[in-house]
Design a protein around this motif. Structure first.
Motif, PDB file in Angstrom:
ATOM      1  N   ILE A 150      41.015  48.139  40.340  1.00 32.56           N
ATOM      2  CA  ILE A 150      41.768  47.622  41.499  1.00 32.56           C
ATOM      3  C   ILE A 150      41.079  48.051  42.797  1.00 32.56           C
ATOM      4  N   ILE A 151      40.589  49.288  42.811  1.00 28.22           N
ATOM      5  CA  ILE A 151      39.863  49.752  44.012  1.00 28.22           C
ATOM      6  C   ILE A 151      38.629  48.868  44.226  1.00 28.22           C
ATOM      7  N   GLY A 152      37.918  48.621  43.111  1.00 26.20           N
ATOM      8  CA  GLY A 152      36.715  47.781  43.196  1.00 26.20           C
ATOM      9  C   GLY A 152      37.059  46.378  43.687  1.00 26.20           C
ATOM     10  N   GLU A 153      38.127  45.806  43.130  1.00 22.91           N
ATOM     11  CA  GLU A 153      38.523  44.449  43.535  1.00 22.91           C
ATOM     12  C   GLU A 153      38.915  44.427  45.012  1.00 22.91           C
TER      13      GLU A 153
ATOM     14  N   ALA B 146      44.446  34.221  38.010  1.00 22.08           N
ATOM     15  CA  ALA B 146      43.627  34.565  36.846  1.00 22.08           C
ATOM     16  C   ALA B 146      43.465  36.078  36.729  1.00 22.08           C
ATOM     17  N   LEU B 147      43.198  36.725  37.879  1.00 27.08           N
ATOM     18  CA  LEU B 147      43.033  38.197  37.856  1.00 27.08           C
ATOM     19  C   LEU B 147      44.310  38.873  37.372  1.00 27.08           C
ATOM     20  N   THR B 148      45.447  38.431  37.906  1.00 25.08           N
ATOM     21  CA  THR B 148      46.733  39.011  37.525  1.00 25.08           C
ATOM     22  C   THR B 148      46.947  38.843  36.019  1.00 25.08           C
ATOM     23  N   THR B 149      46.646  37.641  35.529  1.00 22.88           N
ATOM     24  CA  THR B 149      46.895  37.359  34.111  1.00 22.88           C
ATOM     25  C   THR B 149      45.989  38.188  33.210  1.00 22.88           C
ATOM     26  N   VAL B 150      44.691  38.203  33.514  1.00 24.61           N
ATOM     27  CA  VAL B 150      43.792  38.938  32.596  1.00 24.61           C
ATOM     28  C   VAL B 150      44.004  40.441  32.713  1.00 24.61           C
ATOM     29  N   GLN B 151      44.367  40.898  33.926  1.00 24.82           N
ATOM     30  CA  GLN B 151      44.653  42.329  34.048  1.00 24.82           C
ATOM     31  C   GLN B 151      45.846  42.717  33.189  1.00 24.82           C
ATOM     32  N   ALA B 152      46.868  41.870  33.224  1.00 19.19           N
ATOM     33  CA  ALA B 152      48.049  42.128  32.379  1.00 19.19           C
ATOM     34  C   ALA B 152      47.634  42.116  30.910  1.00 19.19           C
TER      35      ALA B 152
ATOM     36  N   PHE C 292      44.213  40.298  50.098  1.00 19.28           N
ATOM     37  CA  PHE C 292      44.319  41.567  49.372  1.00 19.28           C
ATOM     38  C   PHE C 292      45.784  41.850  49.006  1.00 19.28           C
ATOM     39  N   LEU C 293      46.672  41.620  49.968  1.00 20.24           N
ATOM     40  CA  LEU C 293      48.099  41.847  49.691  1.00 20.24           C
ATOM     41  C   LEU C 293      48.609  40.866  48.630  1.00 20.24           C
ATOM     42  N   LEU C 294      48.016  39.673  48.607  1.00 22.37           N
ATOM     43  CA  LEU C 294      48.380  38.695  47.569  1.00 22.37           C
ATOM     44  C   LEU C 294      48.063  39.268  46.181  1.00 22.37           C
ATOM     45  N   MET C 295      46.896  39.887  46.093  1.00 14.40           N
ATOM     46  CA  MET C 295      46.516  40.494  44.814  1.00 14.40           C
ATOM     47  C   MET C 295      47.482  41.648  44.458  1.00 14.40           C
TER      48      MET C 295
ATOM     49  N   TYR D  54      33.528  35.327  45.235  1.00 17.92           N
ATOM     50  CA  TYR D  54      32.948  34.767  44.005  1.00 17.92           C
ATOM     51  C   TYR D  54      32.791  35.848  42.922  1.00 17.92           C
ATOM     52  N   ILE D  55      32.612  37.117  43.373  1.00 15.21           N
ATOM     53  CA  ILE D  55      32.443  38.203  42.376  1.00 15.21           C
ATOM     54  C   ILE D  55      33.711  38.348  41.531  1.00 15.21           C
ATOM     55  N   LEU D  56      34.854  37.972  42.102  1.00 16.46           N
ATOM     56  CA  LEU D  56      36.118  38.088  41.358  1.00 16.46           C
ATOM     57  C   LEU D  56      36.084  37.248  40.078  1.00 16.46           C
ATOM     58  N   TRP D  57      35.376  36.124  40.125  1.00 22.42           N
ATOM     59  CA  TRP D  57      35.277  35.307  38.899  1.00 22.42           C
ATOM     60  C   TRP D  57      34.565  36.080  37.792  1.00 22.42           C
ATOM     61  N   TRP D  58      33.526  36.834  38.198  1.00 29.47           N
ATOM     62  CA  TRP D  58      32.821  37.646  37.188  1.00 29.47           C
ATOM     63  C   TRP D  58      33.749  38.718  36.627  1.00 29.47           C
ATOM     64  N   ILE D  59      34.583  39.255  37.515  1.00 32.39           N
ATOM     65  CA  ILE D  59      35.542  40.282  37.044  1.00 32.39           C
ATOM     66  C   ILE D  59      36.548  39.648  36.080  1.00 32.39           C
ATOM     67  N   VAL D  60      36.978  38.432  36.418  1.00 31.43           N
ATOM     68  CA  VAL D  60      37.906  37.727  35.516  1.00 31.43           C
ATOM     69  C   VAL D  60      37.239  37.530  34.156  1.00 31.43           C
TER      70      VAL D  60
END
Lengths: 310, 483
Positions: free
Chosen positions: B204-207, B163-169, B75-78, B217-223
């Motif tokens: 972010i709260i959801g993630e 991937a999350l960081t990149t697509v969020q940006a 989580f802290l990594l994210m 695995y749900i994170l891939w769907w978010i990505v």
């Protein structure tokens, strides 16, 4: 090289430019004069393909401003009303960015930039951040930016407004040089002296419409009447007024001077001189009374309509 | 397949965009207001997170709950990745609005750079420094963790966070550049930024919950979902980008008269009478939303069958469907609900109207998607009940013919029309005619929506509510009781 046909721009219900027709060939300068909000900048923006006309057409070097906007922007150098420099940059970085935007190579940019910076007296300021430039220096750099890609069409909005007299003189000379190297140039200005000194053609715009357009001399003649001459002599003019040739309309006179209007000074003035000599009256001076573009401008703008010739 | 011409044109677009981006990135690197937070978030913050992770792991291990530490570190990594990219929002909001305020926009617009090059250039410039800082921050955090507690992420987790960081940006920046190109000042752009900040904060709260729950695995769907949103936002940006409006001063001005006039003209559609309006204008509207209606119909069928299929996953007790036994309770429930009365008619109509209203509101902010889901949810429930009736050994047609069909004959077409209109309205921003402003496009789409609602949906809902209150209960009781 620059042609507009019934060029019109509306913003909602407001008509900023209405059916403007101009034509500027290579090697000519057109000065657009007009009060604030008259539509000068909107016209320039349409000519530079930044704004699309609501109706009518702009053709620059054969390209239509709507269908070939990129080509027109590539051919055009635009000096904007606000210089809008990037204040944290230095001159070479700034010019490199614009040069690259115009597709110039690195060597070409460097060579042109160095030449233009030297020419406009900015050579010693290249290590300063643009935020440290004075207002006049910023304007000169903006002009360098507009000239960097060696454009065949120049659109200059108030080119010398923030400059000291010697810089303004330098810029006017360089605009004149550019005219001689076959550029088509349009200058928007409030500086009537500058317009008169530079322009082959003057267009006066008011509320979006061109209300007068012609060469400076022709405009003066049409709108201010025939040239007015003033003759000063060394003795009294008693009885001499009756001797004046046909075609001279006396406007005013004093003991030893007369002011008259004449349609064709080249033909009539020698007759006047001969008449004076034959009457034994020594002539001190015979000169045209200076009528400024300012008189003309004020008359046209205040009366609302002059005469569009081109 | 991409042709060589398209490839060359793409390269040329990128080259121009990169020229602009490079200038902007260099400029940002000279601005201490951008540099300071980036440096702090790249170096200091990851080290702080290292310390936090170490302390947390030590603490929870003392109480025999190492799983908390295991979940906290990813989580802290994210978080380490997310904090620097938040700066990209500020940079992007400033992109066009800032140039306009500094009066440097016109020289830029006078260059031969195309609209897409300008837009993409700004997009890249807003993303590269914060994103680089985010990646660097991740490296610093992971290096610190490795040396402190010997922890390394799985390749999958690392890829997910990157991937999350990149697509969020990308989502934040593409949204912010759209805002920036539609406002005349940085202040106005900042005010509108809440449209980005609030959903991203929720995300972010959801993630975070997903990460603490351990369902990575749900994170891939978010990505995937965010990638699609980013594509949509970039398309909106390119569609809305308009040199002309960028120089205008009227973007922020709310002109009630203009709004009213534009809406009324679009709503009236040039009709001279109500008859003309119904025949000509409404007909045109129906034709214009035939594809959204088709999509809604597909969702309806899909919803029904999805519900039907889920009956086998979450099966209800069969005794619930012993109609004979529950006939009296059912009749009592109908009476309590106000069935067979005028009050019930009004109540049902208002419930349906409210559902359409809420679906429209949700659809406005989600390109119509949530609106469609809300409207089609009852269909999925009907499918689910029909599936359970089938599993209970009864004929699902009983439910459909007794409880749904009598009023559904009007209510379902109303739902299809409303769904189509909502989808059209929600998609208005990405399907604007090139050169149209966002405001103008939305007002016209809203006029179309109102036309469909007033002309068809509301009359259908009124009639459907009457059938539902006065006819359906009688048929239902008759059909379900077998009497």
């Amino acid at each position: 090289m620059i042609i507009t046909r019934d060029l019109t721009k509306r913003f909602g219900d407001f008509t900023a430019v209405n059916r403007v027709n101009i034509k500027v060939k290579a090697g000519e300068i057109l000065a657009i004069l007009g009060p604030n909000g008259a539509g000068k900048t909107t016209t320039i923006r349409m000519l530079a393909s930044i704004l699309k006309p609501t109706s009518g057409q702009v053709v620059v070097s054969g390209y239509d401003s709507v269908s070939h906007s990129q080509e027109i922007r590539r051919l055009t150098g635009l000096l904007t009303e606000h210089h809008g420099l990037y204040t944290r940059m230095k001159a070479h970085d700034y010019l490199r960015f614009f040069g690259q935007s115009y597709g110039m190579g690195a060597d070409q940019i460097r060579a042109r930039a160095e030449m233009l910076l030297e020419r406009y007296g900015l050579g010693e300021a290249v290590d300063l951040r643009l935020g440290q430039y004075s207002k006049g220096m910023r304007q000169k750099l903006a002009l360098v930016r507009a000239l960097l890609h060696d454009p065949s069409v120049l659109l200059l909005d108030e080119p010398t407004s923030a400059m000291d007299p010697s810089s303004a003189h330098l810029v006017r000379n360089s605009i004149d040089d550019l005219r001689r190297s076959d550029r088509a140039i349009i200058v928007c200005t409030h500086n009537l002296f500058e317009a008169e000194a530079l322009a082959d053609w003057i267009a006066i715009i008011r509320r979006g419409e061109i209300i007068a357009m012609d060469s400076t001399d022709q405009l003066k003649r049409r709108l201010l009447g025939n040239p007015v001459m003033e003759l000063r002599v060394a003795s009294a003019l008693d009885g001499v007024l009756d001797l004046m040739p046909e075609g001279v309309r006396t406007l005013a006179s004093g003991v030893n001077w007369i002011r008259y209007e004449v349609e064709d000074p080249g033909r009539i003035n020698p007759i006047v001189i001969r008449t004076m000599i034959e009457a034994g009256i020594p002539i001190v001076t015979l000169a045209e009374v200076e009528r400024s573009l300012e008189d003309l401008y004020l008359r046209v703008v205040e009366n609302g309509r002059g005469e569009v010739v081109r | 397949m991409i042709s060589s011409k398209q490839f060359t044109s793409g390269l040329a677009t990128f080259a121009g965009a990169w020229t602009l981006a490079r200038r902007e990135i260099r400029d940002q690197m000279r601005d201490w207001r951008i540099l300071t937070p980036i440096i702090l978030l790249t170096l200091f913050f990851p080290l702080l997170m290292n310390f936090t992770a170490r302390q947390a792991v030590d603490f929870v291990e003392r109480y025999g709950a190492p799983v908390i530490g295991d979940r906290l570190i990813p989580f802290l990594l994210m978080v380490v990745g997310f904090f620097p990219i938040s700066i990209s929002l500020v940079i992007a909001l400033e992109s066009f609005a800032g140039e306009r305020e500094r009066l440097s926009l016109e020289p830029l617009l006078a260059t031969p750079l195309s609209d897409s090059q300008l837009y993409i250039g700004k997009l890249i410039a807003s993303m590269v420094p914060p994103l680089s800082a985010a990646y660097l921050g991740i490296v610093v955090y992971l290096t610190g963790l490795y040396f402190r507690i010997g922890w390394t992420p799985t390749v999958s987790l690392l890829l997910q966070v990157v991937a999350l960081t990149t697509v969020q940006a990308l989502v934040m920046v593409s949204g912010a550049v759209v805002i920036s190109s539609q406002t005349t000042s940085v202040r106005a752009a900042n005010l509108l930024a809440s449209f980005i900040i609030i959903p991203v904060a929720q995300l972010i709260i959801g993630e975070s919950l997903i990460m603490f729950w351990g369902r990575y695995y749900i994170l891939w769907w978010i990505v995937l979902a965010q990638s699609l949103i980013a594509i949509v936002l970039i398309r909106i940006g390119l569609r809305l980008f308009n040199r002309e409006e960028l120089l205008g001063n009227e973007l922020d001005v709310f002109d009630v008269r203009w709004v009213g006039r534009t809406f009324w003209n679009a709503f009236k559609g040039g009709a001279g009478s109500i008859g003309d309006w119904y025949r000509g204008v409404l007909g045109r509207s129906l034709r214009s939303i035939r594809i959204p209606i088709g999509i809604t119909f597909s969702l309806l069928v899909l919803g029904f069958f999805a519900g039907f299929r889920y009956a086998s996953v979450f099966t209800l007790p069969p005794e619930l469907f012993e109609w004979q036994a529950s006939r009296d309770e059912f009749a009592e429930a109908l009476r309590r609900f106000g069935m067979l009365s005028a009050a019930g008619w009004v109540k049902i109509f208002l419930i349906n109207l409210r559902a359409v209203g809420i679906a429209t509101l949700l659809g406005l902010f989600t390109l119509g998607v949530l609106g469609e889901i809300l409207l089609m949810a009852p269909i999925a429930i009907i499918g689910y009940l029909a599936g359970n009736i089938y599993l209970a050994g009864q004929d699902p047609l009983l439910l459909l013919s007794g409880l749904v069909a009598p009023h559904g004959i009007l209510e379902i077409p109303a739902a299809l029309l409303a769904g189509g209109a909502i989808l059209q309205l929600g998609m208005a921003a990405i399907s604007l005619p090139k050169g149209s402003s966002l405001g103008e496009g939305w007002i016209k789409a809203a006029a179309e929506w109102v036309r469909i609602m007033l002309g068809l949906v509301i009359p259908l809902l009124v009639a459907a509510a009457a059938l539902e209150v006065f006819v359906t209960p009688r048929i239902a009781l008759w059909v379900l009781s077998g009497s």
